[in-house]
Design a protein around this motif. Sequence first.
Motif, PDB file in Angstrom:
ATOM      1  N   SER A   1       0.866  -1.185   0.000  1.00 29.08           N
ATOM      2  CA  SER A   1       0.000   0.000   0.000  1.00 29.08           C
ATOM      3  C   SER A   1       0.899   1.230   0.000  1.00 29.08           C
ATOM      4  CB  SER A   1      -0.923   0.015   1.221  1.00 29.08           C
ATOM      5  OG  SER A   1      -0.178   0.128   2.411  1.00 29.08           O
ATOM      6  N   LEU A   2       0.463   2.249  -0.711  1.00 24.28           N
ATOM      7  CA  LEU A   2       1.280   3.439  -0.876  1.00 24.28           C
ATOM      8  C   LEU A   2       0.411   4.677  -0.773  1.00 24.28           C
ATOM      9  CD1 LEU A   2       3.988   4.834  -1.701  1.00 24.28           C
ATOM     10  CD2 LEU A   2       3.227   4.580  -4.078  1.00 24.28           C
ATOM     11  N   VAL A   3       0.882   5.658  -0.018  1.00 19.86           N
ATOM     12  CA  VAL A   3       0.244   6.965   0.089  1.00 19.86           C
ATOM     13  C   VAL A   3       1.257   8.017  -0.335  1.00 19.86           C
ATOM     14  CG1 VAL A   3      -0.806   8.660   1.621  1.00 19.86           C
ATOM     15  CG2 VAL A   3      -1.293   6.232   1.952  1.00 19.86           C
ATOM     16  N   THR A   4       0.904   8.825  -1.318  1.00 23.36           N
ATOM     17  CA  THR A   4       1.718   9.965  -1.718  1.00 23.36           C
ATOM     18  C   THR A   4       0.925  11.241  -1.446  1.00 23.36           C
ATOM     19  OG1 THR A   4       0.911   9.890  -3.994  1.00 23.36           O
ATOM     20  CG2 THR A   4       2.928   8.660  -3.491  1.00 23.36           C
ATOM     21  N   TYR A   5       1.604  12.283  -1.066  1.00 16.97           N
ATOM     22  CA  TYR A   5       0.915  13.515  -0.691  1.00 16.97           C
ATOM     23  C   TYR A   5       1.788  14.724  -0.971  1.00 16.97           C
ATOM     24  CZ  TYR A   5       3.900  12.913   3.416  1.00 16.97           C
ATOM     25  OH  TYR A   5       4.980  12.723   4.240  1.00 16.97           O
ATOM     26  N   GLN A   6       1.130  15.854  -1.028  1.00 16.11           N
ATOM     27  CA  GLN A   6       1.828  17.130  -1.126  1.00 16.11           C
ATOM     28  C   GLN A   6       0.933  18.209  -0.543  1.00 16.11           C
ATOM     29  OE1 GLN A   6       4.186  18.275  -4.616  1.00 16.11           O
ATOM     30  NE2 GLN A   6       3.028  20.172  -4.708  1.00 16.11           N
ATOM     31  N   ALA A   7       1.473  19.007   0.345  1.00 19.09           N
ATOM     32  CA  ALA A   7       0.742  20.107   0.964  1.00 19.09           C
ATOM     33  C   ALA A   7       1.661  21.312   1.044  1.00 19.09           C
ATOM     34  CB  ALA A   7       0.245  19.728   2.355  1.00 19.09           C
ATOM     35  N   GLY A   8       1.061  22.488   0.966  1.00 21.78           N
ATOM     36  CA  GLY A   8       1.893  23.676   1.014  1.00 21.78           C
ATOM     37  C   GLY A   8       1.083  24.949   1.104  1.00 21.78           C
ATOM     38  N   SER A   9       1.799  26.058   1.142  1.00 19.01           N
ATOM     39  CA  SER A   9       1.179  27.379   1.188  1.00 19.01           C
ATOM     40  C   SER A   9       2.067  28.354   0.437  1.00 19.01           C
ATOM     41  CB  SER A   9       0.972  27.846   2.635  1.00 19.01           C
ATOM     42  OG  SER A   9       2.228  27.960   3.289  1.00 19.01           O
ATOM     43  N   GLY A  10       1.489  29.471   0.059  1.00 12.50           N
ATOM     44  CA  GLY A  10       2.256  30.454  -0.685  1.00 12.50           C
ATOM     45  C   GLY A  10       1.642  31.834  -0.607  1.00 12.50           C
ATOM     46  N   VAL A  11       2.392  32.823  -1.031  1.00 12.88           N
ATOM     47  CA  VAL A  11       1.921  34.195  -1.095  1.00 12.88           C
ATOM     48  C   VAL A  11       2.408  34.787  -2.419  1.00 12.88           C
ATOM     49  CG1 VAL A  11       3.948  35.090   0.128  1.00 12.88           C
ATOM     50  CG2 VAL A  11       1.818  36.411   0.108  1.00 12.88           C
ATOM     51  N   GLU A  12       1.563  35.614  -3.041  1.00 12.30           N
ATOM     52  CA  GLU A  12       1.899  36.173  -4.350  1.00 12.30           C
ATOM     53  C   GLU A  12       1.415  37.612  -4.434  1.00 12.30           C
ATOM     54  OE1 GLU A  12       1.738  34.575  -8.897  1.00 12.30           O
ATOM     55  OE2 GLU A  12      -0.201  34.657  -7.857  1.00 12.30           O
ATOM     56  N   LEU A  13       2.249  38.473  -4.984  1.00 13.57           N
ATOM     57  CA  LEU A  13       1.883  39.852  -5.278  1.00 13.57           C
ATOM     58  C   LEU A  13       1.476  39.919  -6.747  1.00 13.57           C
ATOM     59  CD1 LEU A  13       1.741  42.884  -4.482  1.00 13.57           C
ATOM     60  CD2 LEU A  13       4.133  43.068  -5.247  1.00 13.57           C
ATOM     61  N   ARG A  14       0.247  40.381  -7.008  1.00  8.52           N
ATOM     62  CA  ARG A  14      -0.273  40.440  -8.373  1.00  8.52           C
ATOM     63  C   ARG A  14      -0.488  41.883  -8.810  1.00  8.52           C
ATOM     64  NH1 ARG A  14      -4.844  35.667  -9.105  1.00  8.52           N
ATOM     65  NH2 ARG A  14      -3.407  33.886  -8.862  1.00  8.52           N
ATOM     66  N   TYR A  15      -0.142  42.134 -10.073  1.00  6.23           N
ATOM     67  CA  TYR A  15      -0.335  43.452 -10.665  1.00  6.23           C
ATOM     68  C   TYR A  15      -1.265  43.289 -11.861  1.00  6.23           C
ATOM     69  CZ  TYR A  15       0.718  47.621 -13.482  1.00  6.23           C
ATOM     70  OH  TYR A  15       0.617  48.757 -14.248  1.00  6.23           O
ATOM     71  N   TYR A  16      -2.522  43.772 -11.730  1.00  2.00           N
ATOM     72  CA  TYR A  16      -3.490  43.752 -12.817  1.00  2.00           C
ATOM     73  C   TYR A  16      -3.224  44.978 -13.690  1.00  2.00           C
ATOM     74  CZ  TYR A  16      -5.973  40.027 -10.380  1.00  2.00           C
ATOM     75  OH  TYR A  16      -6.301  38.846  -9.783  1.00  2.00           O
ATOM     76  N   TYR A  17      -2.405  44.769 -14.717  1.00  2.00           N
ATOM     77  CA  TYR A  17      -1.775  45.895 -15.393  1.00  2.00           C
ATOM     78  C   TYR A  17      -2.690  46.674 -16.325  1.00  2.00           C
ATOM     79  CZ  TYR A  17      -1.034  42.059 -18.760  1.00  2.00           C
ATOM     80  OH  TYR A  17      -1.187  40.966 -19.594  1.00  2.00           O
ATOM     81  N   ILE A  18      -3.888  46.203 -16.650  1.00  2.00           N
ATOM     82  CA  ILE A  18      -4.797  47.016 -17.474  1.00  2.00           C
ATOM     83  C   ILE A  18      -6.022  47.464 -16.668  1.00  2.00           C
ATOM     84  CG2 ILE A  18      -4.068  45.804 -19.564  1.00  2.00           C
ATOM     85  CD1 ILE A  18      -6.829  44.433 -19.555  1.00  2.00           C
ATOM     86  N   GLN A  19      -5.973  47.320 -15.375  1.00  2.00           N
ATOM     87  CA  GLN A  19      -7.140  47.654 -14.551  1.00  2.00           C
ATOM     88  C   GLN A  19      -7.487  49.137 -14.627  1.00  2.00           C
ATOM     89  OE1 GLN A  19      -7.375  47.584  -9.934  1.00  2.00           O
ATOM     90  NE2 GLN A  19      -8.004  45.550 -10.597  1.00  2.00           N
ATOM     91  N   LYS A  20      -6.492  50.011 -14.538  1.00  2.00           N
ATOM     92  CA  LYS A  20      -6.769  51.440 -14.603  1.00  2.00           C
ATOM     93  C   LYS A  20      -7.343  51.839 -15.961  1.00  2.00           C
ATOM     94  CE  LYS A  20      -3.494  53.087 -11.114  1.00  2.00           C
ATOM     95  NZ  LYS A  20      -2.346  53.979 -10.841  1.00  2.00           N
ATOM     96  N   ALA A  21      -6.831  51.253 -17.030  1.00  2.00           N
ATOM     97  CA  ALA A  21      -7.352  51.570 -18.367  1.00  2.00           C
ATOM     98  C   ALA A  21      -8.792  51.101 -18.509  1.00  2.00           C
ATOM     99  CB  ALA A  21      -6.473  50.912 -19.431  1.00  2.00           C
ATOM    100  N   GLN A  22      -9.129  49.950 -17.915  1.00  2.00           N
ATOM    101  CA  GLN A  22     -10.510  49.462 -17.957  1.00  2.00           C
ATOM    102  C   GLN A  22     -11.447  50.409 -17.217  1.00  2.00           C
ATOM    103  OE1 GLN A  22      -9.837  45.526 -16.303  1.00  2.00           O
ATOM    104  NE2 GLN A  22     -10.170  44.585 -18.295  1.00  2.00           N
ATOM    105  N   VAL A  23     -11.007  50.951 -16.100  1.00  2.00           N
ATOM    106  CA  VAL A  23     -11.832  51.883 -15.332  1.00  2.00           C
ATOM    107  C   VAL A  23     -12.071  53.162 -16.131  1.00  2.00           C
ATOM    108  CG1 VAL A  23     -11.936  53.295 -13.249  1.00  2.00           C
ATOM    109  CG2 VAL A  23     -11.126  50.935 -13.108  1.00  2.00           C
ATOM    110  N   ARG A  24     -11.024  53.662 -16.783  1.00  6.41           N
ATOM    111  CA  ARG A  24     -11.175  54.887 -17.580  1.00  6.41           C
ATOM    112  C   ARG A  24     -12.135  54.687 -18.742  1.00  6.41           C
ATOM    113  NH1 ARG A  24      -5.474  55.282 -16.853  1.00  6.41           N
ATOM    114  NH2 ARG A  24      -5.181  54.405 -18.947  1.00  6.41           N
ATOM    115  N   ARG A  25     -12.090  53.516 -19.365  1.00  4.34           N
ATOM    116  CA  ARG A  25     -12.965  53.246 -20.505  1.00  4.34           C
ATOM    117  C   ARG A  25     -14.358  52.803 -20.093  1.00  4.34           C
ATOM    118  NH1 ARG A  25      -8.268  50.377 -22.532  1.00  4.34           N
ATOM    119  NH2 ARG A  25      -9.336  48.450 -21.939  1.00  4.34           N
ATOM    120  N   GLY A  26     -14.547  52.532 -18.817  1.00  2.00           N
ATOM    121  CA  GLY A  26     -15.838  52.067 -18.343  1.00  2.00           C
ATOM    122  C   GLY A  26     -16.114  50.611 -18.666  1.00  2.00           C
ATOM    123  N   THR A  27     -15.081  49.838 -18.970  1.00  2.00           N
ATOM    124  CA  THR A  27     -15.245  48.415 -19.298  1.00  2.00           C
ATOM    125  C   THR A  27     -14.831  47.497 -18.168  1.00  2.00           C
ATOM    126  OG1 THR A  27     -13.031  48.368 -20.295  1.00  2.00           O
ATOM    127  CG2 THR A  27     -14.898  48.880 -21.746  1.00  2.00           C
ATOM    128  N   GLY A  28     -14.484  48.036 -17.024  1.00  2.00           N
ATOM    129  CA  GLY A  28     -14.066  47.213 -15.898  1.00  2.00           C
ATOM    130  C   GLY A  28     -13.883  48.051 -14.662  1.00  2.00           C
TER     131      GLY A  28
END
Length: 409
Positions: free
Chosen positions: A295-322
């Motif tokens: 019998s065999l059990v394999t596993y993987q567990a973890g955690s992480g943190v990420e900084l995200r930059y939504y680079y067209i978000q400001k343009a979407q707000v100006r155009r009214g599309t997001g």
Amino acid sequence: MKKLFLLLAFLGIFQISYAQDSIRVTYSQESDTLVKQRFIDRYENVFMTKVPTRQMLKVGYSGFGGVGFRIGYEYKILPNFSLEAAVFTTKNQYNAIPISYSETSDIWMNANARWYYNMGKRVNQEMRSSNFSGGYFGLSYEQALHYASDGPQLKERGRFGLLYGFQSRFFNRGYIDMSVGLFNRGYIRDLLWVNLYEHRRYFTAKDFVLTTRSSFGFALGDWKKSRHSPACEVLLCDEQVSGQWKLQIPNITLGLRLQRGNTSIAYERRIGQSPFWVQADVHAEAVRNAGPFISLVTYQAGSGVELRYYYIQKAQVRRGTGGGNLSGPYLGVGATTFIPGFDSNIDSGKYKDHAWYHAATASWGYQQRLFKRIYVDGSLSYSHILNDSSTYLVPPKMLSIRVAFGFTF
């Protein structure tokens, strides 16, 4: 004289009030002359339930046994009966699609017969047209076409499955397909080497598995394209969100010998009013395989943190599309820590091992919220192990494609 005047005034007021009370009031009721009307559901243009369709080519993500790609063609031979042929890849032990380690993906073919059990009734009631949107029962056969170099080289005879699922069109170019299936065996990659000879049998009760399946992506077909679709009512273009929890829909396999499951939960938060967001997540995956000698059990567990930059978000707000709604393309940098390992039990004894790893990550991806309660997050990701180790249970460097699909709250 004064008293006589008051008496006449009193009599006049009395007669007026009496006359008001003696007014006859009559009531009448007229029959309704309005004709029966049908009010169109605004989501008919989202799920295309009223658009006749006879054939559909589907290309996209595959959750069949884990993350992978899938391309399929489905054709209606009757209003409520269809045939489908597809090719797809199954998951690898890294819960991703490695590009720099492409030999770790297996390739399978798939043939399906589907009965859309409620389609005829709804067509007769003029509630929908004959297409590929609705619940279905299915019969499936799968056969391996190519095994990865690190996988078993035994020619497999294929596997059968009975399915219950739901498929729906999504706008002019999308589809989603989710199902639960009972199969006579699991994928060969999940089996122990000592069980491969027994795996040659078609039907062994202990090998049966109940598994979840999911697929979504782009669709092409013979339907008439809709010019007006309520995209922003679904995508919520102007929604303002400061943070959200995300729960990935798990891939689950349950059987007497084989059990497997994986999921993740994440929280994403906006930094002020900027297009920068921080995401923290935890994830886990486990596979248990029990045979007559091991019998065999394999596993993987973890955690992480990420900084995200939504680079067209400001343009979407100006155009009214997001807006600030966690939807759009992004660039990300982060760090993760995880522990893969195994625990085996054989006749000669017990063996187990695990190791902690720390990695730096960089990603380019796209995330989309739907109906306030659903999200899709796909990314091209590069990871590099930071700590030094003589024995790696995972590749030290990996370029991979990752897809997450689930619920937000």
